[in-house]
Design a protein around this motif. Structure first.
Motif, PDB file in Angstrom:
ATOM      1  N   ALA A  61      19.096 -27.143   0.782  1.00 40.82           N
ATOM      2  CA  ALA A  61      17.956 -26.222   0.863  1.00 40.82           C
ATOM      3  C   ALA A  61      18.407 -24.782   0.615  1.00 40.82           C
ATOM      4  O   ALA A  61      17.703 -24.010  -0.043  1.00 40.82           O
ATOM      5  CB  ALA A  61      17.286 -26.341   2.231  1.00 40.82           C
ATOM      6  N   ALA A  62      19.574 -24.420   1.117  1.00 43.02           N
ATOM      7  CA  ALA A  62      20.105 -23.071   0.882  1.00 43.02           C
ATOM      8  C   ALA A  62      20.380 -22.851  -0.599  1.00 43.02           C
ATOM      9  O   ALA A  62      20.122 -21.760  -1.133  1.00 43.02           O
ATOM     10  CB  ALA A  62      21.377 -22.851   1.698  1.00 43.02           C
ATOM     11  N   LEU A  63      20.904 -23.854  -1.272  1.00 38.27           N
ATOM     12  CA  LEU A  63      21.152 -23.734  -2.710  1.00 38.27           C
ATOM     13  C   LEU A  63      19.857 -23.572  -3.503  1.00 38.27           C
ATOM     14  O   LEU A  63      19.786 -22.775  -4.439  1.00 38.27           O
ATOM     15  CB  LEU A  63      21.933 -24.946  -3.213  1.00 38.27           C
ATOM     16  CG  LEU A  63      23.403 -25.010  -2.793  1.00 38.27           C
ATOM     17  CD1 LEU A  63      23.996 -26.353  -3.193  1.00 38.27           C
ATOM     18  CD2 LEU A  63      24.171 -23.877  -3.412  1.00 38.27           C
ATOM     19  N   VAL A  64      18.831 -24.321  -3.120  1.00 39.75           N
ATOM     20  CA  VAL A  64      17.545 -24.211  -3.818  1.00 39.75           C
ATOM     21  C   VAL A  64      16.930 -22.840  -3.598  1.00 39.75           C
ATOM     22  O   VAL A  64      16.461 -22.188  -4.535  1.00 39.75           O
ATOM     23  CB  VAL A  64      16.592 -25.338  -3.352  1.00 39.75           C
ATOM     24  CG1 VAL A  64      15.173 -25.081  -3.829  1.00 39.75           C
ATOM     25  CG2 VAL A  64      17.086 -26.677  -3.847  1.00 39.75           C
ATOM     26  N   ILE A  65      16.930 -22.364  -2.363  1.00 40.20           N
ATOM     27  CA  ILE A  65      16.372 -21.035  -2.066  1.00 40.20           C
ATOM     28  C   ILE A  65      17.188 -19.951  -2.748  1.00 40.20           C
ATOM     29  O   ILE A  65      16.641 -18.984  -3.278  1.00 40.20           O
ATOM     30  CB  ILE A  65      16.295 -20.813  -0.545  1.00 40.20           C
ATOM     31  CG1 ILE A  65      15.250 -21.749   0.057  1.00 40.20           C
ATOM     32  CG2 ILE A  65      15.943 -19.374  -0.216  1.00 40.20           C
ATOM     33  CD1 ILE A  65      15.233 -21.755   1.552  1.00 40.20           C
ATOM     34  N   GLY A  66      18.503 -20.122  -2.760  1.00 41.86           N
ATOM     35  CA  GLY A  66      19.356 -19.133  -3.424  1.00 41.86           C
ATOM     36  C   GLY A  66      19.131 -19.075  -4.924  1.00 41.86           C
ATOM     37  O   GLY A  66      19.268 -18.026  -5.550  1.00 41.86           O
ATOM     38  N   ALA A  67      18.765 -20.189  -5.533  1.00 42.89           N
ATOM     39  CA  ALA A  67      18.492 -20.195  -6.973  1.00 42.89           C
ATOM     40  C   ALA A  67      17.086 -19.707  -7.286  1.00 42.89           C
ATOM     41  O   ALA A  67      16.854 -19.029  -8.287  1.00 42.89           O
ATOM     42  CB  ALA A  67      18.689 -21.600  -7.527  1.00 42.89           C
ATOM     43  N   LEU A  68      16.119 -20.037  -6.440  1.00 42.26           N
ATOM     44  CA  LEU A  68      14.735 -19.658  -6.702  1.00 42.26           C
ATOM     45  C   LEU A  68      14.416 -18.207  -6.351  1.00 42.26           C
ATOM     46  O   LEU A  68      13.479 -17.637  -6.914  1.00 42.26           O
ATOM     47  CB  LEU A  68      13.780 -20.586  -5.942  1.00 42.26           C
ATOM     48  CG  LEU A  68      13.692 -22.010  -6.450  1.00 42.26           C
ATOM     49  CD1 LEU A  68      12.710 -22.811  -5.610  1.00 42.26           C
ATOM     50  CD2 LEU A  68      13.286 -22.035  -7.905  1.00 42.26           C
TER      51      LEU A  68
END
Length: 127
Positions: A61-68
């Protein structure tokens, strides 16, 4: 609750409250910056929580938020400037050679006098 979970909670509470204060009380141009900083704080809190819990779901989830986060910033910036619309953009400046409206074009002497006036309504050399 271990120390990394406490660090995740502290990061989320302190960081998001500072971002919320900047969003609510700051000038309009700083609101997007506050939102981007909030996404960074959420990523950091999720990474701490993932380390403390030992699971990979929070890290994903952190990776997705960091990319978005940056992607959404770019989309909002482009839409705010009107680049995503189908409308033609107005010119950045107006050329002095553009034709005058029909009402002032009927009297050429008045049209010449209007072109010689500046923004204050005075003649070219009046001070």
């Amino acid at each position: 609750m271990n120390t990394t979970s406490v660090a995740a909670l502290g990061t989320a509470v302190v960081g998001l409250s500072a971002c919320a204060w900047a969003f609510l009380h700051g000038p309009r141009q700083n609101r997007m910056t506050a939102c981007v900083l909030a996404s960074i704080v959420v990523c950091l809190a999720l990474v701490f929580w993932s380390i403390g819990r030992g699971g990979l779901v929070a890290l994903d989830a952190a990776l997705v938020i960091g990319a978005l986060g940056p992607l959404i910033t770019i989309v909002v910036a482009v839409r705010g400037r009107g680049l995503g619309r189908g409308e033609p953009q107005p010119p950045a400046y107006s050329s002095p050679q553009q034709p005058l409206p029909a009402s002032s074009a009927a009297t050429p002497d008045v049209a010449r006098a209007d072109r010689r006036r500046n923004a204050n309504g005075r003649g070219r050399h009046a001070r």
